[in-house]
Design an enzyme around this catalytic site. Sequence first.
Site, short mmCIF file in Angstrom:
data_model
loop_
_atom_site.label_atom_id
_atom_site.label_comp_id
_atom_site.label_asym_id
_atom_site.label_seq_id
_atom_site.Cartn_x
_atom_site.Cartn_y
_atom_site.Cartn_z
CG HIS A 1 -2.02 0.93 1.27
ND1 HIS A 1 -2.26 1.83 0.26
CD2 HIS A 1 -2.97 1.18 2.22
CE1 HIS A 1 -3.29 2.59 0.59
NE2 HIS A 1 -3.74 2.23 1.78
CG ASP B 1 3.15 4.27 -5.05
OD1 ASP B 1 3.20 5.22 -4.25
OD2 ASP B 1 2.32 3.36 -4.98
CG HIS C 1 -3.99 1.28 -9.23
ND1 HIS C 1 -5.31 1.18 -8.83
CD2 HIS C 1 -3.37 2.05 -8.30
CE1 HIS C 1 -5.47 1.86 -7.73
NE2 HIS C 1 -4.31 2.39 -7.37
C1 LIG Z 1 -0.92 -2.91 -7.99
C2 LIG Z 1 -1.07 -4.42 -8.24
C3 LIG Z 1 -0.95 -5.13 -6.88
C4 LIG Z 1 -2.45 -4.67 -8.84
O1 LIG Z 1 -2.62 -6.04 -8.91
P1 LIG Z 1 -3.91 -6.74 -9.53
O2 LIG Z 1 -4.97 -5.77 -9.86
O3 LIG Z 1 -4.26 -7.82 -8.59
O4 LIG Z 1 -3.37 -7.30 -10.92
P2 LIG Z 1 -2.80 -8.73 -11.17
O5 LIG Z 1 -1.77 -9.05 -10.13
O6 LIG Z 1 -3.95 -9.65 -11.34
O7 LIG Z 1 -2.04 -8.54 -12.56
C5 LIG Z 1 -2.56 -8.86 -13.84
C6 LIG Z 1 -1.41 -9.33 -14.71
O8 LIG Z 1 -0.44 -8.29 -14.87
C7 LIG Z 1 0.82 -8.69 -14.31
N1 LIG Z 1 1.32 -7.55 -13.55
C8 LIG Z 1 0.61 -6.74 -12.71
N2 LIG Z 1 1.41 -5.76 -12.24
C9 LIG Z 1 2.61 -5.97 -12.79
C10 LIG Z 1 3.83 -5.29 -12.67
N3 LIG Z 1 3.92 -4.20 -11.91
N4 LIG Z 1 4.89 -5.76 -13.35
C11 LIG Z 1 4.78 -6.84 -14.12
N5 LIG Z 1 3.64 -7.55 -14.29
C12 LIG Z 1 2.57 -7.11 -13.62
C13 LIG Z 1 0.50 -9.88 -13.41
O9 LIG Z 1 1.62 -10.72 -13.28
C14 LIG Z 1 -0.64 -10.51 -14.15
O10 LIG Z 1 -0.09 -11.21 -15.26
P3 LIG Z 1 -0.74 -12.60 -15.76
O11 LIG Z 1 -2.12 -12.22 -16.21
O12 LIG Z 1 0.16 -13.09 -16.83
O13 LIG Z 1 -0.77 -13.48 -14.54
C15 LIG Z 1 0.01 -4.92 -9.21
O14 LIG Z 1 -0.14 -4.28 -10.46
C16 LIG Z 1 1.41 -4.72 -8.66
O15 LIG Z 1 1.88 -5.53 -7.85
N6 LIG Z 1 2.11 -3.61 -9.08
C17 LIG Z 1 3.43 -3.32 -8.57
C18 LIG Z 1 3.36 -2.72 -7.17
C19 LIG Z 1 2.89 -1.29 -7.19
O16 LIG Z 1 3.35 -0.47 -7.94
N7 LIG Z 1 1.95 -1.00 -6.26
C20 LIG Z 1 1.43 0.33 -6.09
C21 LIG Z 1 -0.02 0.40 -6.39
S1 LIG Z 1 -0.57 2.08 -6.25
#
Ligand SMILES: CC(C)(COP(=O)(O)OP(=O)(O)OC[C@H]1O[C@@H](n2cnc3c(N)ncnc32)[C@H](O)[C@@H]1OP(=O)(O)O)[C@@H](O)C(=O)NCCC(=O)NCCS
Length: 443
Positions: free
Chosen positions: A267, A362, A306
């Site tokens: 978060h 971020d 996101h």
């Molecule tokens: C923010 C986050 C948790 C959202 O997750 P989510 O909505 O649950 O999305 P998912 O994890 O289902 O991702 C969907 C797909 O994109 C990929 N993906 C998502 N974020 C990614 C990233 N930052 N880098 C690479 N791949 C990513 C996942 O591996 C997944 O791939 P797949 O379909 O082949 O399995 C995720 O994008 C993430 O971990 N980002 C990096 C951390 C970050 O910047 N957080 C700040 C948020 S404000």
Amino acid sequence: MADTITVTDNRTGKSYELPIEHGTVRAMHLRQIKANDADFGLMVYDPAFTNTASCRSHITFIDGDEGILRYRGYPIEQLAEQSSYLETAYLLIFGELPTRSQLDQWVHDITFRTFIHENVKKFMDGFHHDAHPMGMLVSTVGALSTFYPESKEIFDEEVQLLQIHRLIAKMPTLAAFAYRHSLGLPYRYPDNDLSFTGNLLTMLYRMSEAKYDPDPVLERALDLLFILHADHEQNCSTNAMRSVGSSHPDPYSAIAAACAALYGPLHGGANEEVLRMLTQIGSVDRIPEFIKEVKAGHGLLFGFGHRVYKHYDPRASIIKTMAHRVFEVTGRNPLLDIALELEKIALEDAYFIERKLYPNVDFYSGIIYQSMGFPVAMFPVLFAIPRTAGWVAQWREMLQDPEQKIARPRQVYLGYDQRDYVSVERREPGGTPVASGAGQAAR
Ligand SMILES: CC(C)(COP(=O)(O)OP(=O)(O)OC[C@H]1O[C@@H](n2cnc3c(N)ncnc32)[C@H](O)[C@@H]1OP(=O)(O)O)[C@@H](O)C(=O)NCCC(=O)NCCS
């Protein structure tokens, strides 16, 4: 066409017509769907609330597909350009932009509550020298409830408003004291001649000078970052605020819970991960190799993706533009070149395009905070200060909502059925095997 949905239960062949309101079905309407008379009724299983609205709110609107963020209807871009953090806080909490006299009164009420009780300094002193500032913030903001025992009168409008003033006013002071403690520096008292962010900068950075002159560009940049972070509807920490607040403790205790939720790397800590990632990449020529690794499933491109935005996070574009103004004062952060090139390459890559992965808030904020001299441990603290406005706005809305009750989710119980106690002499390693339950819903 009726605003209803008809559900047929294939276990019984019975059909049910359920009303649709604001694009939602009430989970309680599913309870009438039963396999037999003894059945508890159908529930919704939604770990992490990915498709569950926990409240009705009038505060913040997000359209993740279009990249839209509005506070009380006002686009974030307009507020970032024309408003101030304190004005935005007023808007979030009371629903309308203040008139000139309302704004003056509001700013006055907050500015003259920035001081904290001297005893807070004493327990701040009790923390270990390398205590994380966020840990100190979580504890000290919760401890404020002991200084204001009347704060538990949460339905008394006057008392409620006073705590809102205090919370918004004192968060920067607690944050700055935590920072100074972690460096072993003497605490600096607030300077109420300064703006909200100017005062924060003085409490953080003033050394022996009698009066600290914050740089106006940095003061404004921080204020803008605070506007962007002020609210984001039902995110993890806001959900914690509402959930804890629903049992009706004083707001300091609920904010301590919200801060704790914000502390987590998923978060409030993601911008720290971005900095670590950019530092690890080290130079622009190593980006293609890094992207290849991410695509192969070895790690994430932090600052991308996101849960809600499937488009460029509107806050990221505002921060990106602002970064250049900050760097004119602080000097260019070399990590920016890596970030810009990384973004360019990622946005042209099919892997990121197909998954709708765009820069989030971020991606650039950590680079700016670092350039302004903040250590990474302060990043979540700098997030908590402005998010306090959103937390109290959401808390107040929850208290006024007649539909809200103590938050108490259901569960799907998949553990053992009843089994008999086994004395310690008769127990086998790994437990005494007993048939497990067949998945009863809890009552
Ligand atoms: C923010 C986050 C948790 C959202 O997750 P989510 O909505 O649950 O999305 P998912 O994890 O289902 O991702 C969907 C797909 O994109 C990929 N993906 C998502 N974020 C990614 C990233 N930052 N880098 C690479 N791949 C990513 C996942 O591996 C997944 O791939 P797949 O379909 O082949 O399995 C995720 O994008 C993430 O971990 N980002 C990096 C951390 C970050 O910047 N957080 C700040 C948020 S404000």
